[in-house]
Structure formats: C-alpha cells, structure tokens
Design an enzyme around this catalytic site. Structure first.
Site, PDB file in Angstrom:
ATOM      1  N   LYS A 171       0.818  -1.215   0.000  1.00 58.06           N
ATOM      2  CA  LYS A 171       0.000   0.000   0.000  1.00 58.06           C
ATOM      3  C   LYS A 171       0.861   1.280   0.000  1.00 58.06           C
ATOM      4  O   LYS A 171       2.079   1.225   0.263  1.00 58.06           O
ATOM      5  CB  LYS A 171      -0.924  -0.028   1.224  1.00 58.06           C
ATOM      6  CG  LYS A 171      -1.949  -1.181   1.185  1.00 58.06           C
ATOM      7  CD  LYS A 171      -2.908  -1.112   2.376  1.00 58.06           C
ATOM      8  CE  LYS A 171      -3.919  -2.237   2.348  1.00 58.06           C
ATOM      9  NZ  LYS A 171      -4.895  -2.147   3.486  1.00 58.06           N
ATOM     10  N   TYR A 200     -12.551  -2.324  -3.227  1.00 58.87           N
ATOM     11  CA  TYR A 200     -13.040  -2.355  -1.839  1.00 58.87           C
ATOM     12  C   TYR A 200     -14.560  -2.218  -1.761  1.00 58.87           C
ATOM     13  O   TYR A 200     -15.095  -1.817  -0.719  1.00 58.87           O
ATOM     14  CB  TYR A 200     -12.355  -1.271  -1.016  1.00 58.87           C
ATOM     15  CG  TYR A 200     -10.973  -1.671  -0.516  1.00 58.87           C
ATOM     16  CD1 TYR A 200     -10.802  -2.776   0.324  1.00 58.87           C
ATOM     17  CD2 TYR A 200      -9.834  -0.949  -0.862  1.00 58.87           C
ATOM     18  CE1 TYR A 200      -9.545  -3.140   0.796  1.00 58.87           C
ATOM     19  CE2 TYR A 200      -8.582  -1.310  -0.386  1.00 58.87           C
ATOM     20  CZ  TYR A 200      -8.450  -2.406   0.440  1.00 58.87           C
ATOM     21  OH  TYR A 200      -7.212  -2.775   0.920  1.00 58.87           O
ATOM     22  N   PHE A 254     -15.361   3.883   7.196  1.00 60.59           N
ATOM     23  CA  PHE A 254     -14.002   4.250   6.768  1.00 60.59           C
ATOM     24  C   PHE A 254     -13.798   4.127   5.261  1.00 60.59           C
ATOM     25  O   PHE A 254     -12.688   4.311   4.768  1.00 60.59           O
ATOM     26  CB  PHE A 254     -12.966   3.387   7.504  1.00 60.59           C
ATOM     27  CG  PHE A 254     -13.175   1.899   7.372  1.00 60.59           C
ATOM     28  CD1 PHE A 254     -12.776   1.213   6.236  1.00 60.59           C
ATOM     29  CD2 PHE A 254     -13.788   1.185   8.392  1.00 60.59           C
ATOM     30  CE1 PHE A 254     -12.968  -0.153   6.106  1.00 60.59           C
ATOM     31  CE2 PHE A 254     -13.986  -0.192   8.281  1.00 60.59           C
ATOM     32  CZ  PHE A 254     -13.571  -0.851   7.119  1.00 60.59           C
ATOM     33  N   ARG A 298      -2.041 -14.288   4.916  1.00 61.39           N
ATOM     34  CA  ARG A 298      -2.755 -13.589   6.000  1.00 61.39           C
ATOM     35  C   ARG A 298      -1.932 -13.661   7.297  1.00 61.39           C
ATOM     36  O   ARG A 298      -1.869 -12.704   8.060  1.00 61.39           O
ATOM     37  CB  ARG A 298      -4.144 -14.198   6.225  1.00 61.39           C
ATOM     38  CG  ARG A 298      -5.136 -14.041   5.078  1.00 61.39           C
ATOM     39  CD  ARG A 298      -5.584 -12.640   4.810  1.00 61.39           C
ATOM     40  NE  ARG A 298      -6.106 -11.961   5.974  1.00 61.39           N
ATOM     41  CZ  ARG A 298      -6.757 -10.784   5.914  1.00 61.39           C
ATOM     42  NH1 ARG A 298      -6.956 -10.177   4.734  1.00 61.39           N
ATOM     43  NH2 ARG A 298      -7.182 -10.203   7.007  1.00 61.39           N
ATOM     44  N   THR A 354      -5.166  -6.844  11.057  1.00 62.27           N
ATOM     45  CA  THR A 354      -5.496  -5.573  10.390  1.00 62.27           C
ATOM     46  C   THR A 354      -4.969  -4.381  11.186  1.00 62.27           C
ATOM     47  O   THR A 354      -4.386  -3.452  10.623  1.00 62.27           O
ATOM     48  CB  THR A 354      -7.031  -5.447  10.230  1.00 62.27           C
ATOM     49  OG1 THR A 354      -7.521  -6.631   9.587  1.00 62.27           O
ATOM     50  CG2 THR A 354      -7.400  -4.224   9.437  1.00 62.27           C
ATOM     51  N   ARG A 408       2.721  -6.243   9.168  1.00 61.60           N
ATOM     52  CA  ARG A 408       2.026  -5.110   9.789  1.00 61.60           C
ATOM     53  C   ARG A 408       2.649  -4.720  11.124  1.00 61.60           C
ATOM     54  O   ARG A 408       2.705  -3.538  11.464  1.00 61.60           O
ATOM     55  CB  ARG A 408       0.536  -5.427   9.901  1.00 61.60           C
ATOM     56  CG  ARG A 408      -0.161  -5.289   8.533  1.00 61.60           C
ATOM     57  CD  ARG A 408      -1.535  -5.862   8.524  1.00 61.60           C
ATOM     58  NE  ARG A 408      -2.316  -5.435   7.365  1.00 61.60           N
ATOM     59  CZ  ARG A 408      -3.491  -5.946   7.027  1.00 61.60           C
ATOM     60  NH1 ARG A 408      -4.023  -6.931   7.757  1.00 61.60           N
ATOM     61  NH2 ARG A 408      -4.134  -5.525   5.970  1.00 61.60           N
ATOM     62  N   ASN A 466      -1.986   0.380   6.760  1.00 56.02           N
ATOM     63  CA  ASN A 466      -1.420  -0.853   7.317  1.00 56.02           C
ATOM     64  C   ASN A 466      -0.591  -1.666   6.319  1.00 56.02           C
ATOM     65  O   ASN A 466      -0.482  -2.885   6.432  1.00 56.02           O
ATOM     66  CB  ASN A 466      -2.512  -1.683   7.990  1.00 56.02           C
ATOM     67  CG  ASN A 466      -3.604  -2.106   7.024  1.00 56.02           C
ATOM     68  OD1 ASN A 466      -3.510  -1.833   5.837  1.00 56.02           O
ATOM     69  ND2 ASN A 466      -4.609  -2.791   7.533  1.00 56.02           N
ATOM     70  N   HIS A 505      -2.240  -5.457   1.656  1.00 58.81           N
ATOM     71  CA  HIS A 505      -3.518  -6.169   1.506  1.00 58.81           C
ATOM     72  C   HIS A 505      -3.211  -7.613   1.140  1.00 58.81           C
ATOM     73  O   HIS A 505      -2.267  -7.881   0.404  1.00 58.81           O
ATOM     74  CB  HIS A 505      -4.358  -5.553   0.372  1.00 58.81           C
ATOM     75  CG  HIS A 505      -5.476  -6.457  -0.066  1.00 58.81           C
ATOM     76  ND1 HIS A 505      -6.695  -6.488   0.573  1.00 58.81           N
ATOM     77  CD2 HIS A 505      -5.527  -7.427  -1.028  1.00 58.81           C
ATOM     78  CE1 HIS A 505      -7.456  -7.416   0.008  1.00 58.81           C
ATOM     79  NE2 HIS A 505      -6.781  -7.999  -0.970  1.00 58.81           N
ATOM     80  N   GLU A 564      -9.689 -10.921  -7.364  1.00 53.70           N
ATOM     81  CA  GLU A 564      -8.790  -9.776  -7.207  1.00 53.70           C
ATOM     82  C   GLU A 564      -7.622  -9.855  -8.195  1.00 53.70           C
ATOM     83  O   GLU A 564      -7.228  -8.835  -8.776  1.00 53.70           O
ATOM     84  CB  GLU A 564      -8.284  -9.727  -5.762  1.00 53.70           C
ATOM     85  CG  GLU A 564      -9.408  -9.379  -4.779  1.00 53.70           C
ATOM     86  CD  GLU A 564      -9.017  -9.495  -3.303  1.00 53.70           C
ATOM     87  OE1 GLU A 564      -9.878  -9.252  -2.450  1.00 53.70           O
ATOM     88  OE2 GLU A 564      -7.850  -9.838  -2.997  1.00 53.70           O
TER      89      GLU A 564
HETATM   90  P1  DAT Z   1      -7.784  -6.645   6.029  1.00 55.61           P
HETATM   91  O1  DAT Z   1      -7.025  -5.659   5.174  1.00 55.61           O
HETATM   92  O2  DAT Z   1      -6.960  -7.143   7.194  1.00 55.61           O
HETATM   93  O3  DAT Z   1      -8.387  -7.775   5.232  1.00 55.61           O
HETATM   94  P2  DAT Z   1     -10.477  -5.532   6.211  1.00 55.61           P
HETATM   95  O4  DAT Z   1     -10.788  -6.311   4.987  1.00 55.61           O
HETATM   96  O5  DAT Z   1     -11.388  -5.688   7.379  1.00 55.61           O
HETATM   97  O6  DAT Z   1      -8.985  -5.842   6.730  1.00 55.61           O
HETATM   98  O7  DAT Z   1     -10.429  -3.988   5.875  1.00 55.61           O
HETATM   99  C1  DAT Z   1      -9.845  -3.540   4.659  1.00 55.61           C
HETATM  100  C2  DAT Z   1      -9.004  -2.324   4.946  1.00 55.61           C
HETATM  101  O8  DAT Z   1      -9.839  -1.266   5.414  1.00 55.61           O
HETATM  102  C3  DAT Z   1      -7.960  -2.495   6.059  1.00 55.61           C
HETATM  103  O9  DAT Z   1      -6.772  -3.105   5.600  1.00 55.61           O
HETATM  104  C4  DAT Z   1      -7.756  -1.082   6.482  1.00 55.61           C
HETATM  105  C5  DAT Z   1      -9.137  -0.476   6.375  1.00 55.61           C
HETATM  106  N1  DAT Z   1      -9.838  -0.548   7.658  1.00 55.61           N
HETATM  107  C6  DAT Z   1     -10.411  -1.635   8.223  1.00 55.61           C
HETATM  108  N2  DAT Z   1     -10.950  -1.358   9.406  1.00 55.61           N
HETATM  109  C7  DAT Z   1     -10.717  -0.032   9.618  1.00 55.61           C
HETATM  110  C8  DAT Z   1     -11.012   0.887  10.664  1.00 55.61           C
HETATM  111  N3  DAT Z   1     -11.679   0.492  11.762  1.00 55.61           N
HETATM  112  N4  DAT Z   1     -10.592   2.171  10.526  1.00 55.61           N
HETATM  113  C9  DAT Z   1      -9.931   2.582   9.427  1.00 55.61           C
HETATM  114  N5  DAT Z   1      -9.628   1.775   8.387  1.00 55.61           N
HETATM  115  C10 DAT Z   1     -10.003   0.488   8.485  1.00 55.61           C
HETATM  116 MG    MG Z   2      -9.902  -7.786   3.834  1.00 54.76          MG
END
Ligand code: DAT
Ligand code: MG
Length: 140
Positions: free
Chosen positions: A11, A51, A59, A87, A93, A104, A114, A117, A128
C-alpha cells in the site's frame, strides 16, 4: 494442502517509505513466490471497485482516498496454502494487535495505513488477481 495463488497489494504508506523490498523479503522468507508484480497508481474507480465490499463501512471514503494517495505494488503470490499463509505473514489488520515478525507489526503505521492487503479466500483471490493481472503477466 495445495499450491494456491493469492493477491497482495503493497500500500501507499509502504511505497512512500521505500519498503517494497523489505516487504518482499518477508514474503519470500515465508516461502511465498512473487509470480506477478506491477507498480501502479490506482484510480479512484479501481479502488472503489476493489473495496466495494466495504462500501457501507464508515471508513470507506478514507480507505479509497488512502489507496489512491500514492503508488501501490500489486502482486500475485504463489505457494502451499498461500491465502492463509499470507494472512499470517501480514498480521492482524490493526498493527497494535499484529504478532511479532509480521509485516504489519514491522511496518504498518495504523489500522488504516497498514502497509499490505492480502485476499481473504481463494475465491476472492481469483477475483482480485483478475482485476489487475492477465495470465500473460504471471509466471509461476
Ligand atoms: P484486512 O485488510 O486485514 O483484510 P479488512 O478487509 O477488514 O482488513 O479492511 C480492509 C481495509 O480497510 C484495512 O486493511 C484497512 C481499512 N480498515 C479496516 N478497518 C478499519 C477501521 N476500523 N478504521 C480505518 N480503516 C479500516
Ligand atoms: Mg480484507
């Protein structure tokens, strides 16, 4: 277990700090192969589509803005059990909850910024990968 492919993004917070090689070292040390890789500037449309599953989350706007704020490196990774393995290598996350040695934990700035992805299922990995790669740009 079987050899799988998963989709990865390094990212903007990581490319900005010149961490592409450092992230790739963790990936390769974990036994995953980088079989496709391209550095791109994601468009707003690409980020929104990628996304879309999070469109209703509070968010989402911030996430799309962040993912288009600088270059990203899109990748196809291959290896035994690659989806779950990556993962694990990425870590939680929220970097505050990520295990030691994970990407991370090592590099993420916050839950939003973070660093990486990784696909959450083999089915989503295929979807994807297809959004960003043609088979001609992947060599396993
Ligand atoms: P991951 O990337 O671990 O699969 P996710 O699919 O739940 O996590 O969320 C996608 C992305 O969205 C994550 O990498 C960062 C952002 N994100 C998730 N939860 C968040 C939050 N509470 N506040 C801000 N950004 C968030
Ligand atoms: Mg995810």
């Amino acid at each position: 277990m079987a050899v799988q492919r998963t989709f990865s993004i390094i990212k903007p917070d990581a490319t900005e700090r010149n961490l592409t090689g450092a992230v790739n070292a963790v990936i390769e040390q974990a036994g995953l192969r980088i079989i496709g890789q391209r550095r791109i500037q994601m468009t707003e449309d690409q980020a929104k589509r990628f996304y879309a599953v999070h469109a209703e989350r509070p968010f989402y706007g911030e996430l799309v803005e962040f993912m288009t704020s600088g270059p990203v490196v899109v990748q196809v990774l291959e290896g035994e059990n690659a989806v779950a393995k990556y993962r694990e290598v990425m870590g939680a996350t929220n970097p505050a909850e990520a295990a030691d040695g994970t990407i991370r934990k090592l590099y993420a700035k916050s839950i939003g910024e973070n660093s990486v992805h990784g696909s959450d299922s083999e089915e989503n990995a295929a979807i994807e990968i297809a959004q960003f790669f043609s088979e001609a740009d992947i060599a396993g």
